[in-house]
Design a protein around this motif. Structure first.
Motif, short mmCIF file in Angstrom:
data_model
loop_
_atom_site.label_atom_id
_atom_site.label_comp_id
_atom_site.label_asym_id
_atom_site.label_seq_id
_atom_site.Cartn_x
_atom_site.Cartn_y
_atom_site.Cartn_z
N GLY A 92 -0.25 0.34 9.76
CA GLY A 92 -0.17 0.56 11.21
C GLY A 92 1.15 1.19 11.62
O GLY A 92 1.88 1.76 10.80
N PRO A 93 1.52 1.07 12.91
CA PRO A 93 2.74 1.69 13.43
C PRO A 93 3.98 1.22 12.67
O PRO A 93 4.14 0.03 12.41
CB PRO A 93 2.80 1.23 14.90
CG PRO A 93 1.39 0.85 15.23
CD PRO A 93 0.77 0.36 13.95
N GLY A 94 4.83 2.15 12.32
CA GLY A 94 6.04 1.83 11.57
C GLY A 94 5.82 1.74 10.08
O GLY A 94 6.77 1.55 9.32
N GLY A 95 4.57 1.87 9.64
CA GLY A 95 4.25 1.74 8.22
C GLY A 95 4.90 2.79 7.35
O GLY A 95 5.39 2.48 6.26
N GLU A 96 4.92 4.03 7.81
CA GLU A 96 5.49 5.13 7.02
C GLU A 96 6.97 4.87 6.72
O GLU A 96 7.42 5.00 5.58
CB GLU A 96 5.33 6.45 7.77
CG GLU A 96 5.58 7.67 6.92
CD GLU A 96 4.50 7.88 5.87
OE1 GLU A 96 4.87 8.10 4.70
OE2 GLU A 96 3.32 7.82 6.21
N GLU A 97 7.72 4.46 7.75
CA GLU A 97 9.14 4.18 7.56
C GLU A 97 9.35 2.97 6.66
O GLU A 97 10.26 2.96 5.83
CB GLU A 97 9.84 3.94 8.91
CG GLU A 97 9.86 5.14 9.83
CD GLU A 97 8.57 5.31 10.63
OE1 GLU A 97 7.78 4.34 10.73
OE2 GLU A 97 8.34 6.42 11.14
N ALA A 98 8.52 1.95 6.81
CA ALA A 98 8.65 0.74 5.99
C ALA A 98 8.37 1.04 4.52
O ALA A 98 9.08 0.56 3.64
CB ALA A 98 7.73 -0.36 6.51
N VAL A 99 7.33 1.83 4.26
CA VAL A 99 7.00 2.20 2.87
C VAL A 99 8.12 3.04 2.28
O VAL A 99 8.54 2.82 1.13
CB VAL A 99 5.64 2.93 2.79
CG1 VAL A 99 5.45 3.57 1.43
CG2 VAL A 99 4.50 1.97 3.08
N PRO B 32 0.82 -1.21 0.00
CA PRO B 32 0.00 0.00 0.00
C PRO B 32 0.86 1.26 0.00
O PRO B 32 1.86 1.33 0.71
CB PRO B 32 -0.82 -0.11 1.29
CG PRO B 32 -0.09 -1.06 2.15
CD PRO B 32 0.72 -1.94 1.25
N GLU B 33 0.50 2.22 -0.82
CA GLU B 33 1.16 3.52 -0.79
C GLU B 33 0.73 4.28 0.46
O GLU B 33 1.47 5.10 0.97
CB GLU B 33 0.79 4.34 -2.04
CG GLU B 33 1.44 3.82 -3.30
CD GLU B 33 2.94 4.04 -3.35
OE1 GLU B 33 3.44 5.02 -2.77
OE2 GLU B 33 3.63 3.20 -3.96
#
Length: 195
Positions: free
Chosen positions: A99-106, A92-93
């Motif tokens: 969830g938590p940590g998603g922004e950094e993972a993406v 997902p963009e």
């Protein structure tokens, strides 16, 4: 989640595991070139067999690849063959879905993917310099950009239409004498000028 050979990443840990340039190159090679051993991948990707084996085990742990047991164990009974478990991987963009940590993972996945795409372009450019491609391929290949003004809904429709066209032009296993594998990268992001 898996649908029609596509793996949809919905887990931050899986996305983090994928967000490494060498792992992306290994997975890409297994998808494009077919099953391989760690030794053959190491030669192809200009790395060492130990490092390649480590990344293969990690990819297998998260279900991106699996052992190709149908290929046996090789002449010495020790080779492990690996194959991709899915045709493609999507994430997902919208990092909120992870969830938590998603922004950094993406962001990490995005950086790793761009690095691999850049390496593929550089490899093509080096092959051009060595005159390894016909003039027809040199003329057909390329990149460019364009700016449009649209809404989120229409951008989503545009991306879906582009993927529909890509799938329509894929010859699959059927091929003419001049057919080659082609990497198609689609990127579409909203833009605001820096303040």
């Amino acid at each position: 989640m898996v649908d029609s050979g596509k793996l949809h990443l919905t887990d931050v840990e899986m996305l983090r595991a994928m967000a490494h340039p060498l792992r992306l190159r290994i997975l890409g090679s297994l998808r494009i070139d077919g099953p391989a051993t760690s030794a053959s991948l190491a030669r192809k990707l200009a790395t060492d067999s130990g490092q390649t084996s480590h990344h293969l085990r990690l990819l297998a742990r998260y279900g991106f690849i699996e052992e190709a047991t149908e290929l046996g164990k090789g002449a010495h009974g020790r080779e492990r063959w690996w194959k991709a478990s899915h045709v493609s991987t999507h994430f997902p963009e919208n990092a909120d879905e992870l969830g938590p940590g998603g922004e950094e993972a993406v962001a990490a996945m995005d950086r790793a993917a761009r690095r691999v795409w850049d390496e593929a372009i550089e490899a093509y450019r080096a092959q051009l310099a060595r005159r390894e491609w016909s003039s027809a391929w040199r003329q057909a290949a390329g990149s460019g950009d364009g700016v449009i003004r649209t809404t989120p809904q229409r951008l989503e429709q545009l991306r879906a239409e582009v993927w529909r066209l890509i799938n329509e032009y894929d010859m699959g296993e059927a091929s003419g004498e001049d057919a080659e594998k082609v990497i198609v990268v689609v990127q579409a992001y909203p833009y605001r000028a820096a303040q």
